[in-house]
Motif scaffolding. Sequence first.
Motif, PDB file in Angstrom:
ATOM      1  N   GLN A 231       0.826  -1.211   0.000  1.00 41.20           N
ATOM      2  CA  GLN A 231       0.000   0.000   0.000  1.00 41.20           C
ATOM      3  C   GLN A 231       0.860   1.261   0.000  1.00 41.20           C
ATOM      4  O   GLN A 231       0.538   2.237  -0.689  1.00 41.20           O
ATOM      5  N   THR A 232       1.945   1.245   0.747  1.00 40.04           N
ATOM      6  CA  THR A 232       2.850   2.391   0.790  1.00 40.04           C
ATOM      7  C   THR A 232       3.489   2.618  -0.573  1.00 40.04           C
ATOM      8  O   THR A 232       3.582   3.755  -1.048  1.00 40.04           O
ATOM      9  N   PHE A 233       3.894   1.543  -1.219  1.00 40.64           N
ATOM     10  CA  PHE A 233       4.500   1.632  -2.549  1.00 40.64           C
ATOM     11  C   PHE A 233       3.516   2.220  -3.558  1.00 40.64           C
ATOM     12  O   PHE A 233       3.853   3.127  -4.323  1.00 40.64           O
ATOM     13  N   VAL A 234       2.278   1.730  -3.543  1.00 40.54           N
ATOM     14  CA  VAL A 234       1.247   2.226  -4.466  1.00 40.54           C
ATOM     15  C   VAL A 234       0.956   3.698  -4.197  1.00 40.54           C
ATOM     16  O   VAL A 234       0.854   4.504  -5.136  1.00 40.54           O
ATOM     17  N   LEU A 235       0.836   4.073  -2.931  1.00 38.26           N
ATOM     18  CA  LEU A 235       0.575   5.473  -2.590  1.00 38.26           C
ATOM     19  C   LEU A 235       1.719   6.360  -3.059  1.00 38.26           C
ATOM     20  O   LEU A 235       1.493   7.443  -3.622  1.00 38.26           O
ATOM     21  N   ASN A 236       2.944   5.914  -2.865  1.00 37.92           N
ATOM     22  CA  ASN A 236       4.106   6.673  -3.310  1.00 37.92           C
ATOM     23  C   ASN A 236       4.073   6.893  -4.816  1.00 37.92           C
ATOM     24  O   ASN A 236       4.292   8.016  -5.296  1.00 37.92           O
ATOM     25  N   LYS A 237       3.772   5.852  -5.568  1.00 34.63           N
ATOM     26  CA  LYS A 237       3.691   5.973  -7.035  1.00 34.63           C
ATOM     27  C   LYS A 237       2.546   6.894  -7.454  1.00 34.63           C
ATOM     28  O   LYS A 237       2.700   7.704  -8.377  1.00 34.63           O
ATOM     29  N   ARG A 238       1.430   6.795  -6.758  1.00 33.96           N
ATOM     30  CA  ARG A 238       0.278   7.640  -7.102  1.00 33.96           C
ATOM     31  C   ARG A 238       0.579   9.121  -6.844  1.00 33.96           C
ATOM     32  O   ARG A 238       0.272   9.975  -7.671  1.00 33.96           O
ATOM     33  N   ILE A 239       1.188   9.413  -5.713  1.00 35.31           N
ATOM     34  CA  ILE A 239       1.542  10.801  -5.408  1.00 35.31           C
ATOM     35  C   ILE A 239       2.543  11.305  -6.436  1.00 35.31           C
ATOM     36  O   ILE A 239       2.432  12.437  -6.914  1.00 35.31           O
ATOM     37  N   THR A 240       3.531  10.478  -6.781  1.00 35.16           N
ATOM     38  CA  THR A 240       4.528  10.868  -7.776  1.00 35.16           C
ATOM     39  C   THR A 240       3.861  11.266  -9.089  1.00 35.16           C
ATOM     40  O   THR A 240       4.229  12.265  -9.707  1.00 35.16           O
ATOM     41  N   ASN A 241       2.874  10.489  -9.504  1.00 29.95           N
ATOM     42  CA  ASN A 241       2.167  10.789 -10.753  1.00 29.95           C
ATOM     43  C   ASN A 241       1.222  11.984 -10.635  1.00 29.95           C
ATOM     44  O   ASN A 241       1.136  12.801 -11.545  1.00 29.95           O
ATOM     45  N   ASP A 242       0.513  12.079  -9.520  1.00 25.61           N
ATOM     46  CA  ASP A 242      -0.526  13.099  -9.373  1.00 25.61           C
ATOM     47  C   ASP A 242      -0.011  14.472  -8.954  1.00 25.61           C
ATOM     48  O   ASP A 242      -0.672  15.480  -9.184  1.00 25.61           O
ATOM     49  N   VAL A 243       1.167  14.526  -8.356  1.00 28.88           N
ATOM     50  CA  VAL A 243       1.682  15.799  -7.849  1.00 28.88           C
ATOM     51  C   VAL A 243       1.900  16.808  -8.985  1.00 28.88           C
ATOM     52  O   VAL A 243       1.828  18.017  -8.765  1.00 28.88           O
ATOM     53  N   THR A 244       2.119  16.320 -10.183  1.00 28.96           N
ATOM     54  CA  THR A 244       2.337  17.223 -11.316  1.00 28.96           C
ATOM     55  C   THR A 244       1.085  18.035 -11.653  1.00 28.96           C
ATOM     56  O   THR A 244       1.184  19.083 -12.285  1.00 28.96           O
ATOM     57  N   MET A 245      -0.075  17.568 -11.216  1.00 33.47           N
ATOM     58  CA  MET A 245      -1.336  18.266 -11.508  1.00 33.47           C
ATOM     59  C   MET A 245      -1.695  19.338 -10.477  1.00 33.47           C
ATOM     60  O   MET A 245      -2.631  20.098 -10.680  1.00 33.47           O
ATOM     61  N   ILE A 246      -0.956  19.390  -9.385  1.00 31.35           N
ATOM     62  CA  ILE A 246      -1.259  20.353  -8.324  1.00 31.35           C
ATOM     63  C   ILE A 246      -0.744  21.730  -8.730  1.00 31.35           C
ATOM     64  O   ILE A 246       0.434  21.892  -9.047  1.00 31.35           O
ATOM     65  N   GLN A 247      -1.630  22.698  -8.700  1.00 33.74           N
ATOM     66  CA  GLN A 247      -1.284  24.057  -9.110  1.00 33.74           C
ATOM     67  C   GLN A 247      -0.662  24.879  -7.976  1.00 33.74           C
ATOM     68  O   GLN A 247       0.262  25.651  -8.201  1.00 33.74           O
ATOM     69  N   ASN A 248      -1.179  24.725  -6.779  1.00 29.70           N
ATOM     70  CA  ASN A 248      -0.730  25.504  -5.634  1.00 29.70           C
ATOM     71  C   ASN A 248       0.637  24.974  -5.178  1.00 29.70           C
ATOM     72  O   ASN A 248       0.771  23.809  -4.788  1.00 29.70           O
ATOM     73  N   GLU A 249       1.648  25.831  -5.206  1.00 34.07           N
ATOM     74  CA  GLU A 249       3.017  25.417  -4.878  1.00 34.07           C
ATOM     75  C   GLU A 249       3.158  24.959  -3.424  1.00 34.07           C
ATOM     76  O   GLU A 249       3.924  24.039  -3.135  1.00 34.07           O
ATOM     77  N   GLU A 250       2.435  25.598  -2.517  1.00 36.95           N
ATOM     78  CA  GLU A 250       2.513  25.220  -1.101  1.00 36.95           C
ATOM     79  C   GLU A 250       1.956  23.798  -0.897  1.00 36.95           C
ATOM     80  O   GLU A 250       2.557  22.978  -0.200  1.00 36.95           O
ATOM     81  N   VAL A 251       0.839  23.518  -1.535  1.00 35.34           N
ATOM     82  CA  VAL A 251       0.237  22.188  -1.447  1.00 35.34           C
ATOM     83  C   VAL A 251       1.134  21.168  -2.140  1.00 35.34           C
ATOM     84  O   VAL A 251       1.361  20.064  -1.631  1.00 35.34           O
ATOM     85  N   LYS A 252       1.675  21.545  -3.285  1.00 34.61           N
ATOM     86  CA  LYS A 252       2.567  20.663  -4.043  1.00 34.61           C
ATOM     87  C   LYS A 252       3.793  20.300  -3.202  1.00 34.61           C
ATOM     88  O   LYS A 252       4.180  19.129  -3.125  1.00 34.61           O
ATOM     89  N   THR A 253       4.384  21.289  -2.548  1.00 37.37           N
ATOM     90  CA  THR A 253       5.546  21.058  -1.691  1.00 37.37           C
ATOM     91  C   THR A 253       5.193  20.116  -0.545  1.00 37.37           C
ATOM     92  O   THR A 253       5.972  19.209  -0.212  1.00 37.37           O
ATOM     93  N   CYS A 254       4.029  20.298   0.048  1.00 37.02           N
ATOM     94  CA  CYS A 254       3.571  19.436   1.139  1.00 37.02           C
ATOM     95  C   CYS A 254       3.473  17.988   0.668  1.00 37.02           C
ATOM     96  O   CYS A 254       3.965  17.069   1.329  1.00 37.02           O
ATOM     97  N   PHE A 255       2.855  17.765  -0.488  1.00 40.95           N
ATOM     98  CA  PHE A 255       2.722  16.417  -1.029  1.00 40.95           C
ATOM     99  C   PHE A 255       4.084  15.809  -1.361  1.00 40.95           C
ATOM    100  O   PHE A 255       4.315  14.623  -1.139  1.00 40.95           O
ATOM    101  N   GLU A 256       4.993  16.618  -1.873  1.00 44.97           N
ATOM    102  CA  GLU A 256       6.330  16.125  -2.189  1.00 44.97           C
ATOM    103  C   GLU A 256       7.073  15.697  -0.924  1.00 44.97           C
ATOM    104  O   GLU A 256       7.767  14.676  -0.911  1.00 44.97           O
ATOM    105  N   GLU A 257       6.890  16.468   0.160  1.00 47.91           N
ATOM    106  CA  GLU A 257       7.529  16.111   1.432  1.00 47.91           C
ATOM    107  C   GLU A 257       6.930  14.828   2.001  1.00 47.91           C
ATOM    108  O   GLU A 257       7.665  13.957   2.498  1.00 47.91           O
ATOM    109  N   VAL A 258       5.623  14.701   1.926  1.00 51.22           N
ATOM    110  CA  VAL A 258       4.963  13.471   2.384  1.00 51.22           C
ATOM    111  C   VAL A 258       5.476  12.288   1.573  1.00 51.22           C
ATOM    112  O   VAL A 258       5.783  11.228   2.117  1.00 51.22           O
TER     113      VAL A 258
END
Length: 71
Positions: free
Chosen positions: A23-50
């Motif tokens: 589950q952790t591996f799948v979540l990591n891959k999903r965030i990696t793919n989906d983070v490119t769609m986030i417009q807000n830089e603060e939110v994007k940075t938060c997701f990248e840190e997570v």
Amino acid sequence: MFHACDAMLTPKDVLYLEDLLDQTFVLNKRITNDVTMIQNEEVKTCFEEVNTNLAKHYHTMVELLQKEVKE
């Protein structure tokens, strides 16, 4: 006092950890793919840190399990 038998994992423990790692591996891959769609830089940075922390925890768990298997 710590006993060697306390460190042994049951088959059920191994299945639980395997599921958690999957589950952790799948979540990591999903965030990696989906983070490119986030417009807000603060939110994007938060997701990248997570995502970075998820990857670190994943690798730490794998290393610990590998040590457990070798002992």
